[in-house]
Design an enzyme around this catalytic site. Structure first.
Site, PDB file in Angstrom:
ATOM      1  N   VAL A 122      -6.088  28.427 -25.376  1.00 51.73           N
ATOM      2  CA  VAL A 122      -7.086  27.312 -26.949  1.00 51.73           C
ATOM      3  C   VAL A 122      -6.036  27.023 -28.099  1.00 51.73           C
ATOM      4  O   VAL A 122      -6.805  26.193 -27.940  1.00 51.73           O
ATOM      5  CB  VAL A 122      -7.475  28.859 -28.051  1.00 51.73           C
ATOM      6  CG1 VAL A 122      -8.695  28.028 -28.362  1.00 51.73           C
ATOM      7  CG2 VAL A 122      -8.542  30.128 -26.160  1.00 51.73           C
ATOM      8  N   LYS A 143     -11.578  39.101 -29.051  1.00 52.35           N
ATOM      9  CA  LYS A 143     -12.419  40.131 -29.314  1.00 52.35           C
ATOM     10  C   LYS A 143     -12.002  41.428 -29.215  1.00 52.35           C
ATOM     11  O   LYS A 143     -12.831  42.770 -29.894  1.00 52.35           O
ATOM     12  CB  LYS A 143     -13.138  40.127 -28.052  1.00 52.35           C
ATOM     13  CG  LYS A 143     -12.451  39.546 -26.731  1.00 52.35           C
ATOM     14  CD  LYS A 143     -12.410  38.285 -26.530  1.00 52.35           C
ATOM     15  CE  LYS A 143     -10.834  38.470 -25.186  1.00 52.35           C
ATOM     16  NZ  LYS A 143     -10.696  36.480 -24.469  1.00 52.35           N
ATOM     17  N   GLU A 183     -17.001  32.599 -33.432  1.00 50.63           N
ATOM     18  CA  GLU A 183     -17.620  32.630 -31.951  1.00 50.63           C
ATOM     19  C   GLU A 183     -17.258  32.685 -31.084  1.00 50.63           C
ATOM     20  O   GLU A 183     -17.749  32.497 -29.515  1.00 50.63           O
ATOM     21  CB  GLU A 183     -18.637  30.722 -32.606  1.00 50.63           C
ATOM     22  CG  GLU A 183     -19.789  30.824 -31.554  1.00 50.63           C
ATOM     23  CD  GLU A 183     -21.069  31.320 -31.218  1.00 50.63           C
ATOM     24  OE1 GLU A 183     -21.589  31.106 -32.755  1.00 50.63           O
ATOM     25  OE2 GLU A 183     -20.991  31.789 -30.500  1.00 50.63           O
ATOM     26  N   ILE A 207     -19.777  29.134 -25.176  1.00 45.24           N
ATOM     27  CA  ILE A 207     -21.707  29.389 -25.811  1.00 45.24           C
ATOM     28  C   ILE A 207     -22.148  30.080 -26.680  1.00 45.24           C
ATOM     29  O   ILE A 207     -21.631  30.712 -27.477  1.00 45.24           O
ATOM     30  CB  ILE A 207     -22.238  30.719 -24.720  1.00 45.24           C
ATOM     31  CG1 ILE A 207     -21.927  30.869 -23.170  1.00 45.24           C
ATOM     32  CG2 ILE A 207     -23.691  31.025 -24.601  1.00 45.24           C
ATOM     33  CD1 ILE A 207     -22.276  31.437 -22.280  1.00 45.24           C
ATOM     34  N   GLU A 226      -7.110  37.105 -19.307  1.00 45.65           N
ATOM     35  CA  GLU A 226      -5.833  37.681 -20.533  1.00 45.65           C
ATOM     36  C   GLU A 226      -4.536  37.505 -19.543  1.00 45.65           C
ATOM     37  O   GLU A 226      -4.355  37.976 -18.454  1.00 45.65           O
ATOM     38  CB  GLU A 226      -6.134  38.509 -20.825  1.00 45.65           C
ATOM     39  CG  GLU A 226      -7.549  38.633 -22.008  1.00 45.65           C
ATOM     40  CD  GLU A 226      -7.706  38.071 -22.807  1.00 45.65           C
ATOM     41  OE1 GLU A 226      -6.536  38.958 -23.652  1.00 45.65           O
ATOM     42  OE2 GLU A 226      -8.495  37.277 -23.661  1.00 45.65           O
ATOM     43  N   ASP A 238     -12.011  43.634 -21.514  1.00 47.39           N
ATOM     44  CA  ASP A 238     -12.512  42.268 -22.104  1.00 47.39           C
ATOM     45  C   ASP A 238     -13.952  42.263 -22.144  1.00 47.39           C
ATOM     46  O   ASP A 238     -14.598  41.990 -23.510  1.00 47.39           O
ATOM     47  CB  ASP A 238     -12.301  40.922 -21.289  1.00 47.39           C
ATOM     48  CG  ASP A 238     -11.985  40.134 -22.307  1.00 47.39           C
ATOM     49  OD1 ASP A 238     -11.768  39.359 -22.979  1.00 47.39           O
ATOM     50  OD2 ASP A 238     -12.862  39.326 -21.777  1.00 47.39           O
ATOM     51  N   LYS A 275     -16.481  42.902 -26.450  1.00 48.91           N
ATOM     52  CA  LYS A 275     -17.461  41.205 -26.473  1.00 48.91           C
ATOM     53  C   LYS A 275     -19.240  42.280 -26.504  1.00 48.91           C
ATOM     54  O   LYS A 275     -19.209  41.905 -27.330  1.00 48.91           O
ATOM     55  CB  LYS A 275     -17.720  40.215 -25.106  1.00 48.91           C
ATOM     56  CG  LYS A 275     -15.988  39.433 -25.461  1.00 48.91           C
ATOM     57  CD  LYS A 275     -15.776  38.276 -23.813  1.00 48.91           C
ATOM     58  CE  LYS A 275     -14.977  37.569 -24.323  1.00 48.91           C
ATOM     59  NZ  LYS A 275     -14.476  37.216 -22.661  1.00 48.91           N
ATOM     60  N   GLY A 297     -11.343  29.140 -21.310  1.00 50.06           N
ATOM     61  CA  GLY A 297     -10.547  27.947 -20.487  1.00 50.06           C
ATOM     62  C   GLY A 297     -10.056  27.484 -21.915  1.00 50.06           C
ATOM     63  O   GLY A 297     -11.069  27.211 -23.335  1.00 50.06           O
TER      64      GLY A 297
HETATM   65  N1  LIG Z   1      -7.289  31.446 -22.940  1.00 48.48           N
HETATM   66  C1  LIG Z   1      -9.663  31.548 -22.655  1.00 48.48           C
HETATM   67  O1  LIG Z   1      -9.723  30.488 -21.627  1.00 48.48           O
HETATM   68  C2  LIG Z   1      -9.290  31.941 -24.458  1.00 48.48           C
HETATM   69  C3  LIG Z   1     -11.180  32.541 -24.250  1.00 48.48           C
HETATM   70  C4  LIG Z   1     -11.425  33.213 -25.396  1.00 48.48           C
HETATM   71  C5  LIG Z   1     -10.737  34.047 -26.296  1.00 48.48           C
HETATM   72  N2  LIG Z   1      -9.491  33.381 -25.703  1.00 48.48           N
HETATM   73  C6  LIG Z   1      -8.809  34.577 -26.991  1.00 48.48           C
HETATM   74  O2  LIG Z   1      -7.509  33.162 -27.844  1.00 48.48           O
HETATM   75  C7  LIG Z   1      -6.860  34.241 -28.020  1.00 48.48           C
HETATM   76  C8  LIG Z   1      -5.700  33.093 -27.192  1.00 48.48           C
HETATM   77  O3  LIG Z   1      -5.339  32.798 -26.149  1.00 48.48           O
HETATM   78  P1  LIG Z   1      -4.914  31.721 -24.914  1.00 48.48           P
HETATM   79  O4  LIG Z   1      -5.284  32.085 -23.823  1.00 48.48           O
HETATM   80  O5  LIG Z   1      -4.175  30.362 -26.091  1.00 48.48           O
HETATM   81  O6  LIG Z   1      -3.424  32.562 -25.364  1.00 48.48           O
HETATM   82  P2  LIG Z   1      -1.799  32.348 -24.887  1.00 48.48           P
HETATM   83  O7  LIG Z   1      -2.013  31.267 -24.188  1.00 48.48           O
HETATM   84  O8  LIG Z   1      -1.019  33.492 -24.339  1.00 48.48           O
HETATM   85  O9  LIG Z   1      -1.263  31.849 -25.853  1.00 48.48           O
HETATM   86  C9  LIG Z   1      -0.947  32.381 -27.131  1.00 48.48           C
HETATM   87  C10 LIG Z   1      -0.013  31.989 -28.542  1.00 48.48           C
HETATM   88  O10 LIG Z   1       0.267  33.033 -29.134  1.00 48.48           O
HETATM   89  C11 LIG Z   1       1.435  32.557 -29.633  1.00 48.48           C
HETATM   90  N3  LIG Z   1       1.851  34.676 -30.455  1.00 48.48           N
HETATM   91  C12 LIG Z   1       1.526  35.411 -29.762  1.00 48.48           C
HETATM   92  N4  LIG Z   1       2.271  36.457 -30.533  1.00 48.48           N
HETATM   93  C13 LIG Z   1       2.457  35.360 -31.918  1.00 48.48           C
HETATM   94  C14 LIG Z   1       2.565  35.842 -33.272  1.00 48.48           C
HETATM   95  N5  LIG Z   1       3.464  37.019 -33.771  1.00 48.48           N
HETATM   96  N6  LIG Z   1       3.261  34.781 -33.689  1.00 48.48           N
HETATM   97  C15 LIG Z   1       2.825  33.861 -33.818  1.00 48.48           C
HETATM   98  N7  LIG Z   1       2.290  33.458 -32.987  1.00 48.48           N
HETATM   99  C16 LIG Z   1       2.111  33.744 -31.864  1.00 48.48           C
HETATM  100  C17 LIG Z   1       2.567  32.217 -28.754  1.00 48.48           C
HETATM  101  O11 LIG Z   1       3.032  31.810 -29.195  1.00 48.48           O
HETATM  102  P3  LIG Z   1       4.254  31.386 -28.225  1.00 48.48           P
HETATM  103  O12 LIG Z   1       3.604  29.146 -27.418  1.00 48.48           O
HETATM  104  O13 LIG Z   1       5.512  30.959 -29.122  1.00 48.48           O
HETATM  105  O14 LIG Z   1       4.818  31.958 -27.081  1.00 48.48           O
HETATM  106  C18 LIG Z   1       1.699  31.365 -27.825  1.00 48.48           C
HETATM  107  O15 LIG Z   1       1.264  30.210 -28.652  1.00 48.48           O
HETATM  108  C19 LIG Z   1      -6.418  35.454 -27.683  1.00 48.48           C
HETATM  109  O16 LIG Z   1      -7.008  36.649 -28.694  1.00 48.48           O
HETATM  110  C20 LIG Z   1      -7.658  35.079 -26.097  1.00 48.48           C
HETATM  111  O17 LIG Z   1      -7.433  36.278 -26.256  1.00 48.48           O
HETATM  112  C21 LIG Z   1      -8.622  32.850 -24.899  1.00 48.48           C
END
Ligand SMILES: NC(=O)c1ccc[n+]([C@@H]2O[C@H](COP(=O)([O-])OP(=O)(O)OC[C@H]3O[C@@H](n4cnc5c(N)ncnc54)[C@H](OP(=O)(O)O)[C@@H]3O)[C@@H](O)[C@H]2O)c1
Length: 413
Positions: free
Chosen positions: A15, A97, A121, A128, A181, A192, A196, A293
């Protein structure tokens, strides 16, 4: 007047990197990312190393940064970051969430005390725009129910299982596509979706509910037998987060449902999400969009960022009315349970049985159960017992006597 936004971005994964690109492409928003903080100094990045820092204090202690966007995959670390940012008066946008479902009240209080905004959001149903609609459009107490598919990973797996693709393969695909996740249990066991639902209940009905109060039953135990049953009856299986007003109570839960082709969400497949809102006077309305995504979630985060330009804050206007309602698990609904073992099916306390089917290798039974009595069966820890909801309608506790009588009549026959 709109304010200038200097952003500190924490997290540059699925994200976070999506947001970076979306923000650069969107010329409508005058906001700049001043600093990006990540965790792993050795990881390859799509931007040069001088864009990154590895110490979150570089953002938290920078007085020039007035917005923190928290997009990390660790909810405990996120809690500390968000708390600290709000405490120093910085606005926060997050999509986390779990963090919000567990700590919303505390964070909202800190935000209020420091006149900061906390927007999220992207935390519910990806692209959405449901939270802001519940806050602004449905800003009275006329909502009667809210339900939907709010987890892209499980909807993707269930869609693929309908096409004959196995659970493990479909989960791997979802992980490769970036919307699962890190811990698959959060998706497939319905956690999850539950986090929500906590947020949806808060914004739809003004009711505070803790994640532990909501029962979540996931999709791990769905077998080809349930998929075949659905096909035979013209159903599809969808993992639903569902809440509704039942008398003076709000009931809510997460569980797989068999839904008919007349249901609004029947054709919502793959990582798409859908939310159906029902109100006293407008009847049902459907929101549909990509629920996960990189870009879809980033677009919701972007919308929050643009709202910050005008100091937008959620007002939680329904909280006062919400205090008159209580969250309850005491209601009746119609379910299907299936297992290779009749003993496992017999563990389920049915009040009224509609149908019992037994073959050499599988048994299923449908009928009415009391929802609060299902928690003892711990469906998420079992592979020998599948549960899928068959009810459109939930029956309130007041109707208990009627259902009990129906069972007694059956016993006398
Ligand atoms: N993916 C989705 O479709 C989606 C949808 C809705 C909500 N979300 C929510 O959005 C958030 C991010 O999800 P994501 O899928 O983008 O995760 P991700 O791809 O696993 O990326 C996580 C990022 O956080 C960094 N990170 C982890 N711990 C950290 C810390 N203590 N200090 C600084 N940086 C840290 C990681 O660093 P490194 O790059 O160095 O590993 C990485 O860049 C989560 O809360 C997730 O539930 C995700």
């Amino acid at each position: 007047m709109s304010k200038k936004l200097n952003i500190g971005l924490v997290g540059f994964g699925c994200v976070g990197s999506g947001l970076y690109q979306v923000l650069n492409k969107s010329r409508l928003i005058d906001a700049r990312i001043k600093r990006i903080v990540v965790q792993d100094p050795k990881k390859e990045r799509t931007l040069s190393l001088d864009h990154f820092s590895f110490d979150v204090n570089d953002i938290l202690n920078d007085e020039d940064i007035n917005v923190v966007i928290e997009l990390i995959n660790d909810s405990d670390a996120a809690f500390e970051i968000v708390k600290s940012a709000l405490s120093s008066g910085k606005d926060v946008v997050t999509a986390n969430k779990k963090l919000l479902a567990e700590h919303l009240d505390e964070l909202v209080l800190i935000a209020k005390e420091n006149n900061a905004s906390l927007l999220y959001e992207g935390a519910v149903a990806g692209s959405i725009p449901i939270i802001r609609n519940l806050e602004e459009y449905y800003n009275n107490d006329s909502l009667t129910s809210i339900e939907g598919i709010v987890n892209g990973t499980t909807n993707y797996i269930l869609t693929k299982s309908n096409e004959g693709i196995g659970y493990i393969e479909a989960l791997k695909d979802a992980q490769n596509l970036g919307f699962a996740e890190l811990n698959p249990k959060l998706d497939v066991d319905g956690y999850d979706s539950k986090y929500k639902l906590v947020l949806l209940i808060k914004h739809a009905f003004g009711v505070k509910v803790k994640p532990a109060q909501i029962q979540n039953i996931g999709i791990k135990a769905i077998t080809p037998y349930e998929v075949a049953y659905a096909k035979e009856k013209g159903y599809r299986i969808k993992l639903f987060s569902r809440a509704e007003k039942l008398g003076d109570s709000i009931v809510g839960f997460v569980a797989p449902h068999f839904i008919k082709d007349i249901h609004f969400a029947y054709n919502v497949n793959n990582e798409f999400n859908a939310v159906v809102v029902e109100a006293l006077f407008s009847d049902k309305q459907l929101f549909i969009g990509k629920g996960a995504g990189s870009y879809p979630t980033a677009s919701a985060v972007l919308s929050d960022v643009s709202a910050l330009k005008f100091d937008y804050q959620y007002e939680y206007r329904k909280s006062k009315e919400g205090k008159k309602l209580r969250f309850s698990n005491d209601f009746f609904l119609k379910v299907y349970v299936g297992s290779p073992f009749i003993e496992a099916v017999n563990e389920v306390p049915f009040y009224h049985v509609d149908e019992l089917f037994q073959s050499d290798d599988y048994v299923y039974q449908t009928g009415w159960v009391k929802f609060s009595e299902l928690s003892a069966l711990q469906f998420n820890n079992r592979t020998d017992l599948s549960l899928v909801i068959l009810s459109d309608k939930l029956k309130a506790t007041e109707e208990l006597i009627e259902v009990k009588n129906a069972r007694r009549e059956l016993e006398y026959l």
